[in-house]
Structures are given as C-alpha cells and as structure tokens.
Design a protein around this motif. Structure first.
Motif, PDB file in Angstrom:
ATOM      1  N   VAL A  51      -0.498 -13.171  11.343  1.00  0.00           N
ATOM      2  CA  VAL A  51       0.245 -12.399  10.342  1.00  0.00           C
ATOM      3  C   VAL A  51      -0.683 -12.071   9.174  1.00  0.00           C
ATOM      4  O   VAL A  51      -1.544 -12.872   8.810  1.00  0.00           O
ATOM      5  N   VAL A  52      -0.479 -10.890   8.602  1.00  0.00           N
ATOM      6  CA  VAL A  52      -1.187 -10.495   7.377  1.00  0.00           C
ATOM      7  C   VAL A  52      -0.156 -10.262   6.283  1.00  0.00           C
ATOM      8  O   VAL A  52       0.844  -9.574   6.504  1.00  0.00           O
ATOM      9  N   THR A  53      -0.370 -10.860   5.111  1.00  0.00           N
ATOM     10  CA  THR A  53       0.431 -10.502   3.940  1.00  0.00           C
ATOM     11  C   THR A  53      -0.422  -9.531   3.136  1.00  0.00           C
ATOM     12  O   THR A  53      -1.507  -9.862   2.695  1.00  0.00           O
ATOM     13  N   MET A  54       0.080  -8.322   2.952  1.00  0.00           N
ATOM     14  CA  MET A  54      -0.723  -7.220   2.406  1.00  0.00           C
ATOM     15  C   MET A  54      -0.138  -6.701   1.093  1.00  0.00           C
ATOM     16  O   MET A  54       1.038  -6.340   1.033  1.00  0.00           O
ATOM     17  N   ASP A  55      -0.952  -6.666   0.053  1.00  0.00           N
ATOM     18  CA  ASP A  55      -0.546  -6.065  -1.208  1.00  0.00           C
ATOM     19  C   ASP A  55      -0.470  -4.551  -1.037  1.00  0.00           C
ATOM     20  O   ASP A  55      -1.292  -3.952  -0.332  1.00  0.00           O
ATOM     21  N   TYR A  56       0.516  -3.922  -1.664  1.00  0.00           N
ATOM     22  CA  TYR A  56       0.662  -2.461  -1.567  1.00  0.00           C
ATOM     23  C   TYR A  56      -0.390  -1.763  -2.420  1.00  0.00           C
ATOM     24  O   TYR A  56      -1.158  -0.925  -1.940  1.00  0.00           O
ATOM     25  N   LYS A  57      -0.433  -2.113  -3.710  1.00  0.00           N
ATOM     26  CA  LYS A  57      -1.285  -1.389  -4.642  1.00  0.00           C
ATOM     27  C   LYS A  57      -2.587  -2.135  -4.877  1.00  0.00           C
ATOM     28  O   LYS A  57      -2.610  -3.210  -5.470  1.00  0.00           O
ATOM     29  N   MET A  58      -3.680  -1.549  -4.383  1.00  0.00           N
ATOM     30  CA  MET A  58      -5.016  -2.105  -4.586  1.00  0.00           C
ATOM     31  C   MET A  58      -5.961  -0.965  -4.939  1.00  0.00           C
ATOM     32  O   MET A  58      -5.729   0.183  -4.561  1.00  0.00           O
ATOM     33  N   PRO A  59      -7.025  -1.269  -5.650  1.00  0.00           N
ATOM     34  CA  PRO A  59      -8.016  -0.223  -5.947  1.00  0.00           C
ATOM     35  C   PRO A  59      -8.610   0.332  -4.654  1.00  0.00           C
ATOM     36  O   PRO A  59      -8.804  -0.394  -3.680  1.00  0.00           O
ATOM     37  N   GLY A  60      -8.872   1.626  -4.639  1.00  0.00           N
ATOM     38  CA  GLY A  60      -9.424   2.237  -3.431  1.00  0.00           C
ATOM     39  C   GLY A  60      -8.356   2.376  -2.366  1.00  0.00           C
ATOM     40  O   GLY A  60      -7.304   2.970  -2.583  1.00  0.00           O
ATOM     41  N   GLU A  61      -8.589   1.801  -1.218  1.00  0.00           N
ATOM     42  CA  GLU A  61      -7.648   1.866  -0.104  1.00  0.00           C
ATOM     43  C   GLU A  61      -6.447   0.972  -0.379  1.00  0.00           C
ATOM     44  O   GLU A  61      -6.593  -0.244  -0.523  1.00  0.00           O
ATOM     45  N   ASP A  62      -5.249   1.567  -0.448  1.00  0.00           N
ATOM     46  CA  ASP A  62      -4.076   0.743  -0.727  1.00  0.00           C
ATOM     47  C   ASP A  62      -3.562   0.077   0.541  1.00  0.00           C
ATOM     48  O   ASP A  62      -4.103   0.259   1.634  1.00  0.00           O
ATOM     49  N   GLY A  63      -2.497  -0.718   0.369  1.00  0.00           N
ATOM     50  CA  GLY A  63      -1.999  -1.501   1.494  1.00  0.00           C
ATOM     51  C   GLY A  63      -1.470  -0.676   2.645  1.00  0.00           C
ATOM     52  O   GLY A  63      -1.610  -1.062   3.817  1.00  0.00           O
ATOM     53  N   VAL A  64      -0.852   0.461   2.331  1.00  0.00           N
ATOM     54  CA  VAL A  64      -0.338   1.333   3.387  1.00  0.00           C
ATOM     55  C   VAL A  64      -1.488   1.929   4.187  1.00  0.00           C
ATOM     56  O   VAL A  64      -1.453   1.943   5.424  1.00  0.00           O
ATOM     57  N   GLU A  65      -2.503   2.423   3.508  1.00  0.00           N
ATOM     58  CA  GLU A  65      -3.663   3.002   4.191  1.00  0.00           C
ATOM     59  C   GLU A  65      -4.382   1.948   5.033  1.00  0.00           C
ATOM     60  O   GLU A  65      -4.794   2.212   6.162  1.00  0.00           O
ATOM     61  N   CYS A  66      -4.518   0.752   4.468  1.00  0.00           N
ATOM     62  CA  CYS A  66      -5.188  -0.328   5.203  1.00  0.00           C
ATOM     63  C   CYS A  66      -4.381  -0.735   6.430  1.00  0.00           C
ATOM     64  O   CYS A  66      -4.941  -0.954   7.507  1.00  0.00           O
ATOM     65  N   THR A  67      -3.065  -0.830   6.271  1.00  0.00           N
ATOM     66  CA  THR A  67      -2.198  -1.156   7.411  1.00  0.00           C
ATOM     67  C   THR A  67      -2.342  -0.126   8.518  1.00  0.00           C
ATOM     68  O   THR A  67      -2.469  -0.465   9.704  1.00  0.00           O
ATOM     69  N   ARG A  68      -2.321   1.132   8.121  1.00  0.00           N
ATOM     70  CA  ARG A  68      -2.451   2.215   9.102  1.00  0.00           C
ATOM     71  C   ARG A  68      -3.791   2.100   9.860  1.00  0.00           C
ATOM     72  O   ARG A  68      -3.837   2.275  11.085  1.00  0.00           O
ATOM     73  N   ARG A  69      -4.857   1.783   9.124  1.00  0.00           N
ATOM     74  CA  ARG A  69      -6.178   1.708   9.747  1.00  0.00           C
ATOM     75  C   ARG A  69      -6.280   0.493  10.671  1.00  0.00           C
ATOM     76  O   ARG A  69      -6.827   0.586  11.781  1.00  0.00           O
TER      77      ARG A  69
END
Length: 228
Positions: free
Chosen positions: A72-90
C-alpha cells in the motif's frame, strides 16, 4: 496523526522489510516531514503493518515504489512538482496492481474525481481522517478493497453524473474566472466570436448555470477553478 516515536529513515530512503514477509508493507509519500513522522509512528504501532520507505516527492515515490513494491502507498495530494494524482497515474501506468490511498486537504468534487480517475483505491481528507480511519483504510485496501468515506463516496457519485468539460472549455472557463470579456477571449485564442459564444453556452449547460457569472461561481464551488 503526530506521534512521539522515532522517525523512520529520511525521505527517499527505504527501510529493510520484515524478513518473515507477513506484514502489510507501506510506503509513505508526503512532502511534510512532520506528517511523515506522525504517520510512520502510527503505522508502526499497528499490528500487521510495516513502513518500508518514505518519500517527499513524486519522483522519489515512483523510484521507491519500483524498488520496494509495497502493498500500500499513502500518497499526499499536494506536493511541489508532480502532485499525488500525477504520481499515482504514473505509478499505475507501469504497475497496474499498485494500491494507493490519497491523503488530501482538498474536498471538492473535482479534486476527488481527478484522484479517482488516476486509479486511487482510497481517499481520506487530512482534516477529517482519524488515526483509526487511516489504519482501517490501509487494511481494507491491502485486502483488495477500496476505502472512500460516505461523504467522499457521495461526491464521487454526484460527479459521475456530470458531463466533462473539454480542454478548450476549461481554458475558456479559466478566462471567464479572470473576468475576461468575449473580445479578450477570442483574441486570446484567435477564434471567432461565434465560437467563443458556443464554448460559453456549452460550459453553462454542462455546469447547469443560467449565465456566465453563475458558471464561474459553480466552477469555484466544485473545485474546477481555484483561488490562487
């Protein structure tokens, strides 16, 4: 979710996993060191869970996921650069079985919908989520389920019924939100006045707005437009 336990390894570093391989392994992704510290402490006290790594950015998160393959990954939504949604998608593009829970201060329909479309298996707001909710979400997602609290699930269902705006309509809506006139919009895109009016009509109909002003109000309320 802050705790007084000693922190895990510094961001971008991996921790050696449980040699018996029985625990659910968790990767924590958040650019806030204190939030990582607190979440790691809470997970460390939960039976059957083990933090194997921490990351402070989307780039580090992807690299650590590829190396560790956590449950499991707990992912922050708002981060500098690539946000959590973009990172999840990748991550999910290369690892379709990845199970990611998004943690966010955002509660608008549009933000939640973007997360759902990226492939998250759970969504918790940082303002409302108790430690017990976080642990329940991790266990549920690790077991192959999903975790969307009632209010979040309700917003997802509402958003499902709404028609998507096209990329150009979103651009026009952004200009409407800035108070641009039809003339300024047509100059911006080098398009005809009739085309501008057509886009605005489509935007109003899709948002259920009586006029352009109400369309902007609705867009801010839903999180399509954001205050800088």
């Amino acid at each position: 979710m802050l705790a007084e336990e000693a922190p895990m390894e510094s961001s971008g570093k991996a921790k050696k996993g449980n040699t018996m391989g029985k625990n659910t392994t968790v990767l924590i992704v958040d650019d806030n060191a204190m939030l990582r510290f607190g979440l790691a402490g809470a997970i460390g006290h939960e039976e059957g869970l083990e933090v194997v790594g921490e990351a402070a950015s989307g780039a580090d998160a992807y690299d650590l996921y590829a190396m560790l393959k956590p449950d499991v990954v707990t992912m922050d939504y708002k981060m500098p650069g690539e946000d959590g949604v973009e990172c999840t998608r990748r991550i999910r593009a290369d690892f379709p079985d990845a199970r990611i829970i998004l943690f966010s201060v955002f509660e608008s329909e549009e933000d939640i919908w973007k997360a759902v479309k990226s492939g998250v298996k759970g969504y918790l707001t940082k303002n409302a989520g108790a430690v017990e909710d976080v642990m329940e979400a991790i266990h549920e997602v690790a077991d192959g389920g999903t975790y969307f609290p009632a209010l979040i699930a309700q917003k997802i269902e509402v958003r499902k019924q709404q028609e998507e705006l096209t990329p150009r309509e979103l651009e026009v809506l952004q200009l409407l939100g800035e108070g641009r006139s039809n003339k300024e919009i047509l100059d911006h895109f080098d398009i005809s006045l009739s085309t501008v009016k057509h886009h605005i009509t489509n935007i109003r109909e899709k948002l259920g707005a009586a006029d352009r002003t109400q369309a902007v109000v609705i867009a801010y309320k839903r999180g399509i437009l954001k205050v800088d």
